[in-house]
Write a protein that holds these residues in place. Structure first.
Motif, PDB file in Angstrom:
ATOM      1  N   ASP A 157      15.112 -17.487  18.664  1.00 42.66           N
ATOM      2  CA  ASP A 157      16.256 -17.669  19.563  1.00 42.66           C
ATOM      3  C   ASP A 157      16.389 -16.623  20.667  1.00 42.66           C
ATOM      4  N   SER A 158      15.816 -15.437  20.471  1.00 43.88           N
ATOM      5  CA  SER A 158      16.060 -14.351  21.419  1.00 43.88           C
ATOM      6  C   SER A 158      14.871 -14.127  22.352  1.00 43.88           C
ATOM      7  N   PRO A 159      15.108 -14.060  23.656  1.00 39.63           N
ATOM      8  CA  PRO A 159      14.018 -13.712  24.571  1.00 39.63           C
ATOM      9  C   PRO A 159      13.601 -12.265  24.359  1.00 39.63           C
ATOM     10  N   MET A 160      12.295 -11.995  24.476  1.00 39.15           N
ATOM     11  CA  MET A 160      11.802 -10.628  24.267  1.00 39.15           C
ATOM     12  C   MET A 160      10.421 -10.485  24.875  1.00 39.15           C
ATOM     13  N   ASN A 161       9.993  -9.257  25.027  1.00 36.74           N
ATOM     14  CA  ASN A 161       8.649  -8.964  25.508  1.00 36.74           C
ATOM     15  C   ASN A 161       7.618  -9.584  24.570  1.00 36.74           C
ATOM     16  N   ILE A 162       6.496 -10.069  25.112  1.00 37.42           N
ATOM     17  CA  ILE A 162       5.499 -10.746  24.303  1.00 37.42           C
ATOM     18  C   ILE A 162       4.928  -9.854  23.210  1.00 37.42           C
ATOM     19  N   GLU A 163       4.730  -8.558  23.514  1.00 34.75           N
ATOM     20  CA  GLU A 163       4.196  -7.666  22.487  1.00 34.75           C
ATOM     21  C   GLU A 163       5.233  -7.398  21.398  1.00 34.75           C
ATOM     22  N   THR A 164       6.500  -7.306  21.785  1.00 33.09           N
ATOM     23  CA  THR A 164       7.570  -7.181  20.794  1.00 33.09           C
ATOM     24  C   THR A 164       7.566  -8.397  19.881  1.00 33.09           C
ATOM     25  N   GLU A 165       7.410  -9.569  20.474  1.00 27.57           N
ATOM     26  CA  GLU A 165       7.385 -10.814  19.716  1.00 27.57           C
ATOM     27  C   GLU A 165       6.248 -10.811  18.693  1.00 27.57           C
ATOM     28  N   ALA A 166       5.066 -10.426  19.129  1.00 25.38           N
ATOM     29  CA  ALA A 166       3.911 -10.392  18.232  1.00 25.38           C
ATOM     30  C   ALA A 166       4.110  -9.374  17.114  1.00 25.38           C
ATOM     31  N   LEU A 167       4.630  -8.210  17.457  1.00 29.76           N
ATOM     32  CA  LEU A 167       4.851  -7.179  16.442  1.00 29.76           C
ATOM     33  C   LEU A 167       5.877  -7.620  15.401  1.00 29.76           C
ATOM     34  N   TYR A 227       0.296 -19.369  19.372  1.00 30.07           N
ATOM     35  CA  TYR A 227       1.516 -19.251  20.183  1.00 30.07           C
ATOM     36  C   TYR A 227       1.553 -17.969  21.013  1.00 30.07           C
ATOM     37  N   GLN A 228       1.374 -16.825  20.354  1.00 31.70           N
ATOM     38  CA  GLN A 228       1.424 -15.575  21.119  1.00 31.70           C
ATOM     39  C   GLN A 228       0.131 -15.358  21.919  1.00 31.70           C
ATOM     40  N   GLY A 229      -1.005 -15.782  21.365  1.00 27.32           N
ATOM     41  CA  GLY A 229      -2.277 -15.631  22.068  1.00 27.32           C
ATOM     42  C   GLY A 229      -2.509 -16.741  23.071  1.00 27.32           C
ATOM     43  N   GLY A 230      -2.701 -17.967  22.578  1.00 27.35           N
ATOM     44  CA  GLY A 230      -2.967 -19.083  23.463  1.00 27.35           C
ATOM     45  C   GLY A 230      -1.828 -19.394  24.401  1.00 27.35           C
ATOM     46  N   GLY A 231      -0.629 -19.582  23.855  1.00 23.45           N
ATOM     47  CA  GLY A 231       0.512 -19.966  24.674  1.00 23.45           C
ATOM     48  C   GLY A 231       1.044 -18.863  25.562  1.00 23.45           C
ATOM     49  N   ARG A 232       1.305 -17.701  24.978  1.00 17.49           N
ATOM     50  CA  ARG A 232       1.891 -16.582  25.719  1.00 17.49           C
ATOM     51  C   ARG A 232       0.861 -15.781  26.512  1.00 17.49           C
TER      52      ARG A 232
END
Length: 213
Positions: free
Chosen positions: A61-71, A107-112
């Motif tokens: 639900d929350s927008p965030m930096n892509i690396e934050t998301e992966a971590l 998702y984080q690799g291919g999509g983001r």
């Protein structure tokens, strides 16, 4: 080295709208009928633990930096492995997870567009067991569906999360990364043509040969 544990680990994967959630409960029942002496643990990612479920809400639900998301994804996964997956497999149970690490690459690799080597490093760190082996599913069932078909199905979702709101281009990149991983690891993946009717898909799943180590 792939992990060798007495249980059996199955993951369900696919882009949003591919239909995996339609079949996962029926698949669990089928597995229980085939292996009545085995306990089956149903779980999901992100989630699977109290902490993981809290992180799931943030991640979806929350927008965030892509690396934050992966971590955060891998932080939830580390807790999931430690608290649920590894103990269940060590006890000889069948674990069925709605998504696992392939989803992060997709998702984080291919999509983001996150650099895959960063995901590889996280995978090694989070999924390496004390004996030095890498924990991976024994079987990954990938529901493959063209992005435009999945998009039409997602339009029926009442309250889409932030991923389900992404555009067709995003989901095509997610799909291609899933297919790349399946091509690179054909012994683990079972590819399901999710354009088929639910009845045909279920016939496919019933005919799968599943055996324990």
């Amino acid at each position: 080295m792939t992990a060798i544990l007495p249980g059996y680990f199955i993951s369900f994967e696919g882009i949003d709208g591919a239909g995996k959630s339609t079949h996962i409960d029926a698949f669990r029942r089928m597995m229980q009928e085939r292996y009545p002496a085995k306990e089956i643990v149903m779980t999901r990612e992100p989630g699977g633990t109290p902490l993981g479920e809290q992180l799931r809400k943030l991640l979806l639900d929350s927008p965030m930096n892509i690396e934050t998301e992966a971590l955060l994804m891998f932080a939830a996964r580390r807790e999931h492995i430690a608290q649920v997956v590894e103990p269940a497999l060590a006890a000889g149970k069948i674990v069925i997870s709605d998504r696992f690490t392939d989803a992060s690459f997709a998702y984080q690799g291919g999509g983001r567009g996150l650099i895959l080597e960063k995901l590889n490093e996280l995978e090694r760190w989070v999924q390496t067991l004390p004996n030095g082996s890498l924990l991976q599913p024994d079987l990954t069932i990938l529901f493959d569906l063209p992005g435009e078909v999945a998009e039409a199905r997602r339009s029926k979702v009442r309250a889409p999360d932030k991923f389900e709101k992404m555009d067709l281009n995003f989901f095509e990149k997610v799909r291609q990364e899933y297919l790349r991983r399946a091509k690179n690891d054909p012994g683990r993946f079972h590819l399901v043509d999710a354009t088929q009717t639910p009845e045909a898909i279920w016939d496919d799943l019933k005919l799968m040969q599943i055996g324990f180590k």
